[in-house]
Design a protein around this motif. Structure first.
Motif, PDB file in Angstrom:
ATOM      1  N   PHE A  30       0.833  -1.199   0.000  1.00 61.79           N
ATOM      2  CA  PHE A  30       0.000   0.000   0.000  1.00 61.79           C
ATOM      3  C   PHE A  30       0.866   1.247   0.000  1.00 61.79           C
ATOM      4  CE2 PHE A  30      -1.716   3.395   2.733  1.00 61.79           C
ATOM      5  CZ  PHE A  30      -2.702   3.861   1.893  1.00 61.79           C
ATOM      6  N   CYS A  31       1.844   1.304   0.890  1.00 58.72           N
ATOM      7  CA  CYS A  31       2.700   2.495   0.979  1.00 58.72           C
ATOM      8  C   CYS A  31       3.482   2.716  -0.319  1.00 58.72           C
ATOM      9  CB  CYS A  31       3.656   2.374   2.165  1.00 58.72           C
ATOM     10  SG  CYS A  31       2.827   2.548   3.768  1.00 58.72           S
ATOM     11  N   ALA A  32       3.954   1.647  -0.936  1.00 59.65           N
ATOM     12  CA  ALA A  32       4.737   1.787  -2.163  1.00 59.65           C
ATOM     13  C   ALA A  32       3.868   2.083  -3.377  1.00 59.65           C
ATOM     14  CB  ALA A  32       5.543   0.512  -2.401  1.00 59.65           C
ATOM     15  N   GLN A  33       2.767   1.358  -3.535  1.00 57.69           N
ATOM     16  CA  GLN A  33       1.967   1.468  -4.757  1.00 57.69           C
ATOM     17  C   GLN A  33       0.872   2.534  -4.681  1.00 57.69           C
ATOM     18  OE1 GLN A  33       0.559  -2.483  -5.572  1.00 57.69           O
ATOM     19  NE2 GLN A  33       2.603  -3.285  -5.929  1.00 57.69           N
ATOM     20  N   ALA A  34       0.105   2.551  -3.637  1.00 54.10           N
ATOM     21  CA  ALA A  34      -1.019   3.496  -3.556  1.00 54.10           C
ATOM     22  C   ALA A  34      -0.526   4.896  -3.204  1.00 54.10           C
ATOM     23  CB  ALA A  34      -2.047   3.017  -2.544  1.00 54.10           C
ATOM     24  N   ASP A  39       1.748  11.985   0.203  1.00 50.53           N
ATOM     25  CA  ASP A  39       1.597  11.942   1.658  1.00 50.53           C
ATOM     26  C   ASP A  39       0.272  11.346   2.090  1.00 50.53           C
ATOM     27  OD1 ASP A  39       4.071  13.170   2.215  1.00 50.53           O
ATOM     28  OD2 ASP A  39       3.199  15.132   1.801  1.00 50.53           O
ATOM     29  N   LEU A  40      -0.769  11.555   1.263  1.00 50.80           N
ATOM     30  CA  LEU A  40      -2.118  11.121   1.615  1.00 50.80           C
ATOM     31  C   LEU A  40      -2.785  10.430   0.440  1.00 50.80           C
ATOM     32  CD1 LEU A  40      -3.426  14.411   3.262  1.00 50.80           C
ATOM     33  CD2 LEU A  40      -2.608  12.394   4.453  1.00 50.80           C
ATOM     34  N   GLY A  82      -3.943  -1.046   9.556  1.00 54.04           N
ATOM     35  CA  GLY A  82      -3.517  -0.310  10.746  1.00 54.04           C
ATOM     36  C   GLY A  82      -2.980   1.073  10.432  1.00 54.04           C
ATOM     37  N   VAL A  83      -3.348   1.630   9.284  1.00 55.34           N
ATOM     38  CA  VAL A  83      -2.888   2.968   8.931  1.00 55.34           C
ATOM     39  C   VAL A  83      -3.904   4.003   9.418  1.00 55.34           C
ATOM     40  CG1 VAL A  83      -1.475   2.269   6.966  1.00 55.34           C
ATOM     41  CG2 VAL A  83      -3.884   2.772   6.603  1.00 55.34           C
ATOM     42  N   PRO A  84      -3.450   5.214   9.673  1.00 60.36           N
ATOM     43  CA  PRO A  84      -4.379   6.233  10.145  1.00 60.36           C
ATOM     44  C   PRO A  84      -5.268   6.750   9.026  1.00 60.36           C
ATOM     45  CG  PRO A  84      -2.195   7.168   9.897  1.00 60.36           C
ATOM     46  CD  PRO A  84      -2.074   5.701   9.624  1.00 60.36           C
ATOM     47  N   ARG A 106       0.216   7.375   5.775  1.00 58.36           N
ATOM     48  CA  ARG A 106       1.231   6.372   6.109  1.00 58.36           C
ATOM     49  C   ARG A 106       1.165   6.081   7.605  1.00 58.36           C
ATOM     50  NH1 ARG A 106       4.768   5.838   2.010  1.00 58.36           N
ATOM     51  NH2 ARG A 106       4.675   7.435   0.403  1.00 58.36           N
ATOM     52  N   PRO A 107       1.751   4.981   8.023  1.00 55.68           N
ATOM     53  CA  PRO A 107       1.779   4.698   9.460  1.00 55.68           C
ATOM     54  C   PRO A 107       2.371   5.882  10.240  1.00 55.68           C
ATOM     55  CG  PRO A 107       2.540   2.794   8.235  1.00 55.68           C
ATOM     56  CD  PRO A 107       2.386   3.914   7.238  1.00 55.68           C
TER      57      PRO A 107
END
Length: 132
Positions: A30-34, A39-40, A82-84, A106-107
């Motif tokens: 998710f962090c890499a692709q989306a 930042d959001l 578990g991401v905000p 991101r976390p």
């Protein structure tokens, strides 16, 4: 050891632990692709029109469990990873019921999400309006 689900079903602890193991890989993806270098991640708060009290109340009928599952489709994965996330009002549908916008970060980016939500609300007045 078995984990209990709300509906009374049991799943083996080994399955639960495997899902937790897979969550880390899904979070990295998710962090890499989306998000990539963003930042959001911005998306609707829900994927269907806001249900009425009659649709979700005691007389909601046999379609209610499916509707509730559909209602949480865009937030369930956020909880799993578990991401905000922050949901803010962004308008009203043709029936006068509220619409929402979800910001996912991101976390450990809660401060950034709150700042983004505050900036959005400074520029709009949806948060101060009352549904029809």
């Amino acid at each position: 050891m078995r984990a209990r689900l709300e509906a009374g079903y049991a799943i083996p602890a080994s399955t639960y632990l495997e899902v937790l193991r897979l969550r880390h890989a899904a979070l990295e993806r998710f962090c890499a692709q989306a998000l990539g270098s963003a930042d959001l991640y911005v998306l609707p708060g829900i994927a269907l029109r806001v249900p009425t009290r009659e649709e979700t109340g005691p007389k909601g009928g046999e379609r209610m469990p499916r509707m509730l599952a559909d209602l949480t489709r865009l937030t369930r994965w956020v909880n799993y990873l578990g991401v905000p996330s922050l949901v803010v009002p962004c308008g009203f549908d043709s029936r006068g019921l509220p619409l929402s916008l979800q910001l996912v970060g991101r976390p450990f980016s809660e401060a950034l999400l709150l700042a983004a939500g505050r900036a959005y609300q400074r520029e709009t007045d949806w948060h101060s309006r009352v549904p029809a």
